[in-house]
Design a protein around this motif. Structure first.
Motif, short mmCIF file in Angstrom:
data_model
loop_
_atom_site.label_atom_id
_atom_site.label_comp_id
_atom_site.label_asym_id
_atom_site.label_seq_id
_atom_site.Cartn_x
_atom_site.Cartn_y
_atom_site.Cartn_z
N ILE A 253 -4.26 5.31 2.04
CA ILE A 253 -5.72 5.21 2.00
C ILE A 253 -6.18 5.06 0.56
CG2 ILE A 253 -6.03 6.56 4.09
CD1 ILE A 253 -6.70 8.96 2.34
N ASP A 254 -7.33 4.44 0.41
CA ASP A 254 -7.90 4.20 -0.92
C ASP A 254 -9.34 4.70 -0.96
OD1 ASP A 254 -8.92 3.28 -3.30
OD2 ASP A 254 -8.53 1.16 -2.93
N ARG A 255 -9.52 5.84 -1.59
CA ARG A 255 -10.86 6.32 -1.90
C ARG A 255 -10.96 6.47 -3.42
NH1 ARG A 255 -15.05 8.43 1.18
NH2 ARG A 255 -13.82 8.94 3.02
N VAL B 242 -5.35 14.75 1.96
CA VAL B 242 -5.25 16.14 2.40
C VAL B 242 -6.34 16.46 3.43
CG1 VAL B 242 -5.36 18.56 1.67
CG2 VAL B 242 -4.16 16.87 0.26
N HIS B 243 -7.56 15.95 3.18
CA HIS B 243 -8.66 16.18 4.13
C HIS B 243 -8.34 15.58 5.50
CE1 HIS B 243 -10.97 17.99 1.08
NE2 HIS B 243 -11.45 16.91 0.51
N GLY C 157 -0.03 11.70 -2.53
CA GLY C 157 -0.40 10.43 -3.15
C GLY C 157 0.66 10.00 -4.14
N VAL C 158 0.63 8.73 -4.48
CA VAL C 158 1.59 8.20 -5.44
C VAL C 158 0.97 7.03 -6.18
CG1 VAL C 158 2.64 6.64 -3.73
CG2 VAL C 158 3.96 7.35 -5.73
N PHE D 95 -0.81 9.14 2.45
CA PHE D 95 -0.78 9.10 0.99
C PHE D 95 -1.98 8.32 0.46
CE2 PHE D 95 3.74 9.78 -0.92
CZ PHE D 95 3.78 11.06 -0.37
N GLY D 96 -2.49 8.77 -0.66
CA GLY D 96 -3.53 8.02 -1.36
C GLY D 96 -2.91 7.15 -2.44
#
Length: 224
Positions: free
Chosen positions: A86-88, A97-98, A116-117, A54-55
């Motif tokens: 993850i944090d982008r 997703v990548h 993500g959430v 999840f982002g």
């Protein structure tokens, strides 16, 4: 033989507005709702999931502690399944997703859940940038010799980024406001045509995206 990655299904909650119908829902419960809906729609065996990616940009408060795994566990799904957050920044969920696709295409994973959430009512955007102030850090950058030698103390924000982009590509405010206005018009038209219905799982009485209404668009148009 090369491995191919496929998206089996996609589901989300409605998009809430500030202080709207989803404002007080815990982020773990938002994510759990989507995960439960996804498992139900696809008929996938949750025990076969190899990772949950999840982002999330601001992993503090209710979004701290690996929110990806928190969502999975809050949904009552198998405890042996791991999760990673993850944090982008604004590309975090897309990156999730990548990474999931790369895991499948590499042959190291077969079934990954990605998404993500973030609840910006509970944790305002960029809140993590200021969270260190309680420990004596004004922001994430000051105090780094390497950073300051390269960038100084210039503002790091979306506002400054927007100004830099506008200056570099010579984008006028009028052009951007027109783009934003058309984007909202298209969003409302798509919602009214039911184009989002299949991907939305209603939550807490909210069945559709809480997009701006026409009166808001008229106010935007009057600014041009």
């Amino acid at each position: 033989m090369p491995h191919e990655a496929y998206i089996i299904d996609a589901v989300r909650t409605p998009v809430g507005r500030k202080k709207g119908g989803l404002a007080h829902v815990h982020p773990a419960d938002l994510g759990a709702h989507v995960l439960s809906a996804l498992m139900g729609r696809t008929g996938v065996d949750p025990a076969a999931v190899e990772d949950v990616v999840f982002g999330c940009c601001d992993t503090i408060g209710p979004q701290a502690g690996d929110i990806a795994r928190s969502c999975w566990l809050a949904a009552g799904l198998p405890q042996h399944v791991p999760g990673v957050t993850i944090d982008r920044q604004c590309g975090s969920s897309q990156q999730a997703v990548h990474f999931a696709a790369q895991g499948v295409m590499s042959g190291t994973q077969d079934l990954v859940v990605a998404g993500g959430v973030q609840n910006m009512n509970a944790i305002p955007i960029s809140a993590a940038m200021l969270a260190g102030q309680a420990y004596g850090f004004a922001d994430p950058f000051r105090g780094s010799t390497g950073w300051q030698n390269r960038f100084g103390n210039q503002e790091v924000s979306q506002f400054n980024s927007a100004e830099m982009i506008a200056d570099k590509w010579n984008i006028s405010r009028e052009a951007m406001e027109g783009f934003a206005l058309e984007s909202h018009r298209r969003a409302i038209a798509a919602r009214d045509q039911g184009l989002f219905d299949n991907e939305i799982s209603p939550l807490s009485g909210v069945t559709h995206d809480e997009t701006p209404r026409q009166t808001s668009l008229e106010k935007m148009a009057s600014l041009q």
